[in-house]
Every structure is written in structure tokens, then in C-alpha cells.
Design an enzyme around this catalytic site. Structure first.
Site, PDB file in Angstrom:
ATOM      1  N   HIS A  70       3.357  -3.047  -4.270  1.00  0.00           N
ATOM      2  CA  HIS A  70       1.925  -2.855  -4.056  1.00  0.00           C
ATOM      3  C   HIS A  70       1.481  -1.668  -4.906  1.00  0.00           C
ATOM      4  CE1 HIS A  70       2.869   0.522  -1.459  1.00  0.00           C
ATOM      5  NE2 HIS A  70       3.514  -0.244  -0.594  1.00  0.00           N
ATOM      6  N   HIS A  74       3.443   1.683  -5.016  1.00  0.00           N
ATOM      7  CA  HIS A  74       4.621   1.787  -5.890  1.00  0.00           C
ATOM      8  C   HIS A  74       4.191   1.968  -7.343  1.00  0.00           C
ATOM      9  CE1 HIS A  74       6.042  -1.045  -2.574  1.00  0.00           C
ATOM     10  NE2 HIS A  74       6.772   0.042  -2.392  1.00  0.00           N
ATOM     11  N   CYS A 129      15.912   4.871  11.361  1.00  0.00           N
ATOM     12  CA  CYS A 129      14.810   3.969  10.987  1.00  0.00           C
ATOM     13  C   CYS A 129      15.296   3.103   9.833  1.00  0.00           C
ATOM     14  CB  CYS A 129      13.565   4.755  10.571  1.00  0.00           C
ATOM     15  SG  CYS A 129      12.298   3.673   9.840  1.00  0.00           S
ATOM     16  N   CYS A 146      13.114   3.294   6.614  1.00  0.00           N
ATOM     17  CA  CYS A 146      13.423   4.474   5.783  1.00  0.00           C
ATOM     18  C   CYS A 146      14.870   4.468   5.327  1.00  0.00           C
ATOM     19  CB  CYS A 146      13.238   5.784   6.559  1.00  0.00           C
ATOM     20  SG  CYS A 146      11.579   6.200   7.020  1.00  0.00           S
ATOM     21  N   CYS A 185       9.163   5.967  14.314  1.00  0.00           N
ATOM     22  CA  CYS A 185       9.364   6.670  13.039  1.00  0.00           C
ATOM     23  C   CYS A 185       8.029   7.253  12.585  1.00  0.00           C
ATOM     24  CB  CYS A 185       9.890   5.684  11.999  1.00  0.00           C
ATOM     25  SG  CYS A 185       9.696   6.296  10.309  1.00  0.00           S
ATOM     26  N   HIS A 197       6.795   5.131   9.434  1.00  0.00           N
ATOM     27  CA  HIS A 197       6.484   3.700   9.579  1.00  0.00           C
ATOM     28  C   HIS A 197       5.846   3.333  10.913  1.00  0.00           C
ATOM     29  CE1 HIS A 197       9.454   3.761   6.256  1.00  0.00           C
ATOM     30  NE2 HIS A 197       8.694   2.796   5.796  1.00  0.00           N
ATOM     31  N   LYS A 206      -0.960   5.298   5.192  1.00  0.00           N
ATOM     32  CA  LYS A 206      -0.162   4.974   4.013  1.00  0.00           C
ATOM     33  C   LYS A 206      -0.175   3.455   3.805  1.00  0.00           C
ATOM     34  CE  LYS A 206       4.554   5.503   2.219  1.00  0.00           C
ATOM     35  NZ  LYS A 206       5.675   4.676   2.567  1.00  0.00           N
ATOM     36  N   LYS A 257       3.462  -2.665   2.895  1.00  0.00           N
ATOM     37  CA  LYS A 257       3.596  -4.102   3.053  1.00  0.00           C
ATOM     38  C   LYS A 257       3.863  -4.454   4.513  1.00  0.00           C
ATOM     39  CE  LYS A 257       2.724  -6.873  -0.191  1.00  0.00           C
ATOM     40  NZ  LYS A 257       3.355  -7.675  -1.150  1.00  0.00           N
TER      41      LYS A 257
HETATM   42  N1  MSP Z   1      14.427   3.008  -2.646  1.00  0.00           N
HETATM   43  C1  MSP Z   1      13.864   4.250  -2.213  1.00  0.00           C
HETATM   44  C2  MSP Z   1      13.830   5.248  -3.330  1.00  0.00           C
HETATM   45  C3  MSP Z   1      15.159   5.562  -3.924  1.00  0.00           C
HETATM   46  S1  MSP Z   1      15.027   6.655  -5.248  1.00  0.00           S
HETATM   47  C4  MSP Z   1      16.596   7.080  -5.555  1.00  0.00           C
HETATM   48  C5  MSP Z   1      12.454   3.993  -1.712  1.00  0.00           C
HETATM   49  N2  MSP Z   1      11.884   2.882  -2.132  1.00  0.00           N
HETATM   50  S2  MSP Z   1      10.407   2.400  -1.717  1.00  0.00           S
HETATM   51  O1  MSP Z   1      10.207   1.175  -2.425  1.00  0.00           O
HETATM   52  O2  MSP Z   1      10.281   2.357  -0.308  1.00  0.00           O
HETATM   53  O3  MSP Z   1       9.443   3.504  -2.184  1.00  0.00           O
HETATM   54  C6  MSP Z   1       9.477   3.897  -3.503  1.00  0.00           C
HETATM   55  C7  MSP Z   1       8.367   4.849  -3.790  1.00  0.00           C
HETATM   56  O4  MSP Z   1       7.119   4.253  -3.550  1.00  0.00           O
HETATM   57  C8  MSP Z   1       8.416   6.121  -2.974  1.00  0.00           C
HETATM   58  O5  MSP Z   1       8.226   7.210  -3.865  1.00  0.00           O
HETATM   59  C9  MSP Z   1       7.243   6.010  -2.062  1.00  0.00           C
HETATM   60  O6  MSP Z   1       6.672   7.254  -1.804  1.00  0.00           O
HETATM   61  C10 MSP Z   1       6.311   5.194  -2.931  1.00  0.00           C
HETATM   62  N3  MSP Z   1       5.288   4.589  -2.110  1.00  0.00           N
HETATM   63  C11 MSP Z   1       5.409   3.595  -1.194  1.00  0.00           C
HETATM   64  N4  MSP Z   1       4.201   3.428  -0.590  1.00  0.00           N
HETATM   65  C12 MSP Z   1       3.312   4.322  -1.113  1.00  0.00           C
HETATM   66  C13 MSP Z   1       1.963   4.589  -0.957  1.00  0.00           C
HETATM   67  N5  MSP Z   1       1.216   3.937  -0.091  1.00  0.00           N
HETATM   68  N6  MSP Z   1       1.412   5.539  -1.753  1.00  0.00           N
HETATM   69  C14 MSP Z   1       2.121   6.208  -2.719  1.00  0.00           C
HETATM   70  N7  MSP Z   1       3.394   5.985  -2.884  1.00  0.00           N
HETATM   71  C15 MSP Z   1       4.033   5.101  -2.050  1.00  0.00           C
HETATM   72  O7  MSP Z   1      11.923   4.822  -0.990  1.00  0.00           O
END
Ligand code: MSP
Length: 515
Positions: free
Chosen positions: A27, A30, A136, A139, A155, A158, A300, A303
Site C-alpha cells: 500500500h 510501504h 504479536c 509485528c 498490540c 496493530h 496507521k 492492509k
Molecule cells: N519486514 C519488516 C521490515 C524488515 S527490515 C529488515 C517489516 N515489513 S512491513 O512490510 O511490515 O513494513 C515495512 C515498512 O513499511 C516499515 O518501515 C513500516 O513502517 C512501513 N509502513 C507500513 N505501513 C505504513 C504506513 N501506514 N505509513 C508509513 N510507513 C508504513 O516491518
């Protein structure tokens, strides 16, 4: 030509994004970090530095296993499917120019992760023990009981229930590194930014650290613990190493210059990761920068809560350039911010369409009409030349602070100044008087040269539109070779062929910009 990065060595400026979990599709939350990393990368490339930009996917752990099960696939099939149908296409839709894409299921990663942990085990950094605590799955992290939301033990990230997990597994002696970590933050060996992130990390480490479990034995979707096949390496401990395994630990790249991370994964990157590197005797990353969250309805975007917007829904309508521009211009990097279709449409129209796009189309049509498309010989107006220097200096300084918003504001201020200059000089009136031909030449030349500078300064953010602009101005050489540092010293040659091409940012139908 690539030269060494800014520090005078042959080491590349190495930028990373987090690697994303493939349990679900991307989304805009990311894509936000990836866009920031991409703009930072392209900016350093525009300086002529050697840069390496890494992104990728995190493919192990329970969460991925559950997603694969729910879809009747093996975990590897699920990962392959998600990478090829969702995560790689996302990079295309946002026009990311990453140098590499690492997947944690690739042998180049798994083999080096095993070597790394075997080495730490042999050195006595790892021991066998047991732990019980709230976990969690979203996380993939044990939580501190005090941070759970009550009632219901939820959590805090989440807002969903945690599980009590009790395991006998292997532990990394993180606690041993607390003092050395504090020393590294204080000496600047590793910088944690912004200030709020640094304070959070300092507070956390100052209260003392617990050792962390580095293996799991209740499921098997992970990298095997080399000395005990009944365990897999904990997904975070495996994932963090991607930054190092992807570049084979090579001194050409390592240490990383910037790890961009979301603020929810700050502790992993600013505490656990450097401690792992210390244990292995490796240099620490220079900067961990935590960006804020994209919020929807004050929460936040996610998905799991069904608030996620796929980037492609926005790029299909506005294009990748406007997408990249919007998120970095609208939000202060490092703080939370909200996306809305209205503000996206408003910025597109007022800043990109009415300011930048309109300036380019005014200039190219005037050179066509008054000078048969040939750029006249003249000297750039002094006031505009000074504004160009200010825009460059302010933008350069802002990029070094990862303050993308101010960098873009500096360039857009310049765009407004030049628009004001054209309006004030009224070239359409000057053109009616043949005795003022040299005055008209100066206005046209000044405006064209200012647009050249805008193309260089905005190329890292909007590469497609800037390539078009470069071509419309008949600018010599490749835009990629125009150095940001020299933007105010180099000028368009007189006689360049200026052509009126497509509008850079055409007006868009309202359709698709849902409220
Ligand atoms: N797989 C781990 C990261 C491992 S790095 C060695 C992870 N993955 S994630 O897909 O859940 O999230 C990846 C990144 O996306 C994180 O930096 C997280 O902060 C970011 N985001 C997920 N949702 C977000 C928002 N709504 N806004 C901004 N960033 C967000 O965590």
C-alpha cells in the site's frame, strides 16, 4: 561518469529501504519509504556520486506461512507469487531505480545469514534458554507487557490481541551491548534521526536491554539454525542481515550510509542491528532515519485494517512523477501525515500544472512564436541567477538533512519567482516593439535557462517530466550528466532548438479522484 561518494573514498553511497513482508500486497505506506529512498539515491547520482540503492522482500516467519496456508500454496510459491505480481510491479508504478532487489529466500542471503550466526555462536554470543511473553504475529515481535493496550492485551501497533508464547530457544546476548550502543549514539558513530527517534532509542537503551531470542522451533518456515536443525532463525534476525548480505559485506558498499525505516521498526534497526554488527566486529551503519506513518482517518494505514490504498490506484491517475512529488512535498519526512485525494489533486493542479507545467509551455510557445524555436543569445537576469543559486543551496542542504519537503519547497519557490518574472516583464508586449528585441531575448533566455535548472533540480523527484522538459529546451547532453552542484554555473547554449511538446502536467478529469 561516476565518481567516488562525497567522503573522498571509492565507497558507494549506500541507501536501503526496509524489506517488505510479502504476506500481503503493498500500500502507499510501504511505497512512501521506497520513494524517499529513490529520490535520495537519484539526488546523489545527480551529484555524480556512486550510489547503491537496495530494496527487497522479507519472506520468512509465521505471518508469511499463515498467508500461504490460507491461499493453499507452499510458502515459497506464495512468496514467488507476491513478488512477481505485487511487489516488483509496485516498483515500476512508482518508477523506482533500485540497483538491487533482495529476497530473503535467495541463497546469497540464507547462506550468509547461516555463516554469520554460526560465527556468533562459535564466539559465545548465543546461548540456549527459555522465554515466555506476549507475542504479536503481525509485528513478529515479543511485546513488553506494559506497552499493551488495555483492556484485552492488544498490540499497540496493530490493536489486535497478542498471544502468550513460551519457547525454549537460542538467545543473542543483546544486554551485553547496551553501554557500547549508548557510546556509539553519543559519539555519532551511528546517528539516529530525527531527534524524536534518537530520544526514543536513548531512553529505551538507557533503561537496560534484555537478551533476545534469535530462533524459533514451533514452525519451520525460516533459515535453519546451522548448529541445531530443530530451529529456524527468528525472522527479524534473518531480515536485518539483508543489508549486509546483499552487498556481500563488500567494503565498496559497507557500511550503509542511510537505513530508511518506518518508526515502528526503529528499535530493530537502531538497537538490535548495530548490536549484531558489534558482535560480529563489523562497522555500523552511519544513519538510521525513521519516517512517520501515513495515516488514514487518524490511524496507521494498514492492509489488516482494510485502509490500505495500492500505489497504483494513484499513479494510474496522476502518473508516477506527481505521486513521488506529492508524498515528499506534502508530508514532513520523519513525522506522521495524511494522504487525501483532494490535497493530491490540489497540489497537482496548482504546483505542477499551473506553476511548473505552465511556465514550460509559456516559454516554449514564446520561443516558437517570436524566435522560430531558436533560443536567442543573451545573458541570464541577475536576480533570477541569484534565485537559482539560493534554490540549489537550500535544496542541497535540505536533502542532506533528509528534509525532502524543504528541498522541494526551495525549488518550487524558484519556479514561482520565475513565473512572477515572466508576468512582470510582459514579453508578449515587448514582442510587439522591434526596438526592444534584445530585451525580449533576455527574457526568453533567462526563462529557458531557469527551466533548465529546474529540470536538473527536479529530475530526482520527477524523472519523466524532467526528461521531457530537457528535450523541449533542446538542452545539450544527457540530463543524467548535468551536475546539481553546477546547476547555476552551466547555461543553455544560444541557438538551442526549443520545441513545444506535450504539456508536462495535463489537466486531469475528476474521474478517479474519489473523495
Ligand atoms: N519486514 C519488516 C521490515 C524488515 S527490515 C529488515 C517489516 N515489513 S512491513 O512490510 O511490515 O513494513 C515495512 C515498512 O513499511 C516499515 O518501515 C513500516 O513502517 C512501513 N509502513 C507500513 N505501513 C505504513 C504506513 N501506514 N505509513 C508509513 N510507513 C508504513 O516491518
Amino acid at each position: 561518469m561516476t565518481t567516488a561518494s562525497g567522503d573522498g573514498t571509492d565507497k558507494a553511497f549506500y541507501v536501503t529501504t526496509p524489506i517488505y513482508y510479502v504476506n500481503d500486497a503493498p500500500h502507499i505506506g510501504h511505497a512512501y519509504t521506497t520513494v524517499a529512498g529513490d529520490v535520495l539515491t537519484r539526488w546523489h547520482r545527480q551529484r555524480g556520486e556512486k550510489v547503491h540503492f537496495l530494496t527487497g522482500t522479507d519472506e520468512h516467519g509465521q505471518k508469511i506461512l499463515q498467508a500461504a496456508d490460507a491461499h493453499g500454496m507452499t510458502p515459497q510459491e506464495w512468496c514467488d507469487h507476491m513478488v512477481s505480481t505485487a511487489w516488483l510491479p509496485m516498483l515500476t508504478s512508482i518508477d523506482a531505480a533500485n540497483d538491487d532487489f533482495i529476497r530473503t529466500t535467495q541463497p546469497r542471503h540464507t547462506e550468509r545469514v547461516q555463516e554469520f550466526w554460526q560465527r556468533l555462536y562459535d564466539q559465545g554470543e548465543v546461548y540456549s534458554g527459555s522465554y515466555t511473553g506476549p507475542y504479536c504475529i503481525a509485528c513478529e515481535e515479543f511485546k513488553v507487557p506494559g506497552e499493551l493496550i488495555q483492556p484485552g492485551d492488544l498490540c499497540p501497533i496493530h490493536t489486535r490481541p497478542v498471544e502468550m508464547l513460551s519457547e525454549t530457544n537460542y538467545f543473542f546476548r543483546l544486554s551485553y551491548y547496551a553501554d557500547r550502543l549508548l557510546e556509539a549514539y553519543r559519539s555519532g558513530e551511528i546517528r539516529v534521526e530525527p531527534e524524536s527517534a534518537r530520544n526514543e532509542v536513548l531512553r529505551f537503551v538507557e533503561t537496560g536491554l534484555n537478551d533476545i531470542s534469535m530462533s524459533r522451533s514451533t514452525f519451520d518456515w525460516g533459515i535453519g539454525v546451522p548448529w541445531d536443525p530443530a530451529h529456524v532463525i527468528y525472522v527479524w534476525i534473518d531480515a536485518l542481515l539483508n543489508y549486509w548480505t546483499a552487498v556481500e559485506g563488500s567494503a565498496e558498499y559497507w557500511p550503509a550510509d542511510v537505513h530508511l525505516v518506518g518508526k515502528d521498526i526503529l528499535r530493530f534497526h537502531a538497537v538490535i542491528w548495530p548490536a549484531m554488527l558489534m558482535a560480529a566486529g563489523l562497522p555500523l551503519p552511519k544513519l538510521v532515519f525513521a519516517n512517520g506513518w501515513l495515516l488514514v482517518g487518524g490511524e496507521k494505514m494498514s492492509k489488516t485494517k482494510l485502509t490500505g490504498i495500492p500505489p497504483q490506484r494513484i499513479t494510474d491517475h496522476f502518473g508516477s512523477d506527481a505521486y513521488r512529488y506529492y508524498f515528499l512535498r506534502e508530508l514532513q519526512f520523519g513525522q506522521d501525515g495524511s494522504f487525501s485525494w483532494e490535497s493530491m489533486a490540489a497540489r497537482y493542479q496548482s504546483e505542477l500544472g499551473d506553476q511548473l507545467g505552465n511556465l514550460a509551455s509559456r516559454l516554449t510557445s514564446m520561443v516558437g512564436r517570436y524566435r522560430d524555436g531558436v533560443l536567442p543569445d543573451a545573458v541570464i537576469d541577475e536576480g533570477i541567477a541569484a534565485a537559482m543559486v539560493t534554490a540549489r543551496d537550500d535544496a542541497e542542504a535540505a536533502i542532506d538533512r533528509l528534509d525532502f519537503q524543504s528541498a522541494l519547497a526551495a525549488v518550487m519557490t524558484f519556479v514561482r519567482i520565475v513565473n512572477g518574472y515572466v508576468t512582470e516583464r510582459e514579453p508578449w508586449k515587448v514582442a510587439k516593439d522591434d526596438s526592444r528585441a534584445s530585451e525580449l531575448d533576455a527574457i526568453l533566455y533567462t526563462t529557458a535557462d531557469a527551466l533548465r535548472a529546474m529540470a536538473v533540480l527536479l529530475n530526482p523527484v520527477m524523472p519523466k517530466a524532467c526528461a521531457k522538459l530537457w528535450q523541449q529546451l533542446g538542452a545539450p547532453g544527457e540530463l543524467a550528466d548535468a551536475r546539481v552542484q553546477k546547476v547555476a554555473d552551466e547555461h543553455l547554449p544560444a541557438g538551442s532548438n526549443v520545441v513545444k511538446g506535450d504539456l508536462l502536467f495535463p489537466r486531469l478529469a475528476d474521474e478517479g479522484t474519489e473523495a
